[in-house]
Design an enzyme around this catalytic site. Structure first.
Site, PDB file in Angstrom:
ATOM      1  N   ASP A 206      -5.777   6.078   1.828  1.00 50.21           N
ATOM      2  CA  ASP A 206      -5.922   4.712   1.328  1.00 50.21           C
ATOM      3  C   ASP A 206      -7.375   4.293   1.501  1.00 50.21           C
ATOM      4  OD1 ASP A 206      -5.823   1.849   1.122  1.00 50.21           O
ATOM      5  OD2 ASP A 206      -3.690   1.934   1.597  1.00 50.21           O
TER       6      ASP A 206
ATOM      7  N   HIS B  31       0.842  -1.204   0.000  1.00 50.67           N
ATOM      8  CA  HIS B  31       0.000   0.000   0.000  1.00 50.67           C
ATOM      9  C   HIS B  31       0.876   1.253   0.000  1.00 50.67           C
ATOM     10  CE1 HIS B  31      -4.071  -1.789   0.929  1.00 50.67           C
ATOM     11  NE2 HIS B  31      -3.259  -2.819   0.943  1.00 50.67           N
TER      12      HIS B  31
END
Ligand code: UDP
Length: 458
Positions: A117, A23
């Site tokens: 995110d 990520h």
């Protein structure tokens, strides 16, 4: 190359990735593209993670940390996935609020936007409490995002009863082409909630950014833009592997594990062109002992050279005698994956099909042996083999083990037969499209420019 802004005003964005390698990599790369366009970026990390990272080189980006509630140990210190995620939500929201408050009170470019995110939708709620703009960043493919969106909207019946799943923008899918959290409904309830909750407040996001490129997922992107303010901004790889416009941008700039760079490159330099199989299952997944053994003997039986990344925590699963008797292989605990994929000695990539590894194989034109294990990897494997046709599938048996013969045969098929010519020409086609997308005037390049320009008005 830095694009100077016309006015003196420097917008400031916060970028908050989920604390995992897969990520952080794409969100850091995206941040570098923003900095290139004159934006000030503060990467918001997690206390426990940041203090343990020794490999970091992020000179153009500011760093601040918030807490996930586990400052000593992070995820590993939590009692369960569910408790970790719930604590992160609660403590993360509070400490992100404190951070925004601190930065907004300073005269030095208060933040105007939070790029969060999509795994952390609570960050959007925090941004909105402060009147900031919010952009969701999706680190998984748009195909997978659309599947999860349909699940969240109850448009996929769970547990699955259909044999064929029809979702706009996607080819017809069988149950086993869906992410594992759906076809094995109930297997990881905490993660299932994370992937569907990505859409819980998505209507409030001002932008939705996705680490993919238009041509790669054209149909699904065309469908999603009808619903969302979506911009494709990928592939989020270091510039020197794509458009080469950011001369200093040679790597992601942050590695949670120490790469064995010298050992890998020296070993590869001595091998013939396109002769090596690179094997990695990413930063999180662990193979069972039985599966590790099958991979080990499959690699040996193939007779090919190989580099296999076996993280330190996985090494005791290797079969006895394997390391000592491995003449054609190099086993490392972590490697500089992009350098390995780009090396002229590389023949193919046996991968778990994590989205970053998938995009990296596409961007560097590398033929793939797809061996997905769980989560979105299953769907990515389907895209690689059946849509983009850049690889072959290592099919598991009824016990969900990919046997040594299968691995051996896949390697032989991809390294030694004519099938490689077709796969290679597809891989090169996609590689060129990936590079074009981030080159000046390419679709992702324009989307990034439009995103920055739009925020400039606030
Ligand atoms: N990676 C690396 N060295 C390794 C293995 C992986 O640098 O030895 C990087 C890889 O380049 C990719 C990331 O780690 O950017 C893994 O992300 P991915 O989405 O492929 O898988 P995940 O780790 O999230 O399962």
């Amino acid at each position: 190359m830095e694009v100077k802004k016309k006015n003196n005003h420097t917008p400031h964005y916060l970028v908050l990735p989920y604390p995992a390698q897969g990520h952080m990599n794409p969100m850091i790369q995206f941040s570098k593209r923003l900095v290139q366009r004159g934006v000030k970026v503060t990467l918001v990390t997690i206390v426990s993670l940041w203090k343990t990272i020794t490999n970091k080189n992020l000179t153009s980006i500011e760093i601040e940390s918030i807490s996930d509630g586990y400052d000593e140990g992070g995820f590993a210190a939590a009692e369960s996935t569910e408790i970790y995620l719930e604590t992160f939500w609660r403590v993360g929201s509070q400490t992100l609020s404190e951070l925004i408050h601190k930065l907004s009170s300073s005269n030095n470019h208060p933040p105007i936007c939070v790029i969060y995110d999509a795994f952390l939708p609570w960050a959007l709620d925090v941004a909105k409490e402060f009147g900031l703009l919010g952009a969701a960043f999706f680190t998984q493919s748009c195909s997978v995002n659309n599947i999860y969106f349909h699940a969240q909207q109850n448009l996929i019946e769970l547990p699955l009863s259909q044999t064929e799943i029809v979702i706009p923008g996607l080819p017809k899918l069988g149950p086993r082409d869906l992410p594992s959290f759906l076809y094995k409904y109930g297997s990881y309830p905490g993660w299932f909630n994370v992937v569907v909750d990505q859409f819980s407040n998505i209507g409030k996001a001002d932008w939705i950014l996705a680490n993919t490129f238009y041509e790669l997922e054209q149909e699904v992107v065309d469908w999603l833009v009808k619903t969302w303010p979506l911009k494709t901004v990928g592939p989020s790889l270091p510039s020197m592997f794509l458009d080469k416009r950011l001369q200093d941008d040679q790597d992601y700039g942050l590695s949670l594990l120490d790469p064995n760079t010298e050992a890998c490159t020296k070993w590869l330099d001595e091998k013939p062109k396109e002769s090596v199989v690179y094997v990695s299952f990413g930063s999180m997944a662990g193979l069972s002992e039985q599966q590790t053994e099958e991979v080990a003997w499959g690699l040996r039986d193939s007779g090919s050279y190989f580099i296999w990344v076996v993280r330190a925590s996985e090494q005791d699963k290797l079969p006895k005698g394997f390391v000592e008797t491995t003449e054609k292989g190099l086993i490392v605990t972590w490697c500089p994956q992009l350098l390995v994929l780009k090396h002229q000695a590389l023949g193919c990539f046996l991968t778990h099909c994590g989205w970053n590894s998938t995009l990296e194989s596409v961007s560097l034109g590398v033929p793939v042996i797809a061996m997905p294990l769980w989560t979105d990897q299953v769907t990515n494997g389907k895209l690689i083999v059946d849509l983009w046709k850049t690889g072959v599938r290592a099919v598991a048996d009824e016990k969900e083990i990919v046997r040594r013969e299968t691995i051996k045969n896949c390697i032989k098929e991809i390294i030694e037969t004519e099938k490689i010519n077709e796969i290679k020409s597809n891989a090169i086609k996609w590689m060129n499209l990936a590079k074009d997308s981030l080159a000046e005037g390419g679709r992702s390049d324009k989307n990034i420019a439009e995103f920055v320009a739009a925020l400039d008005h606030f």
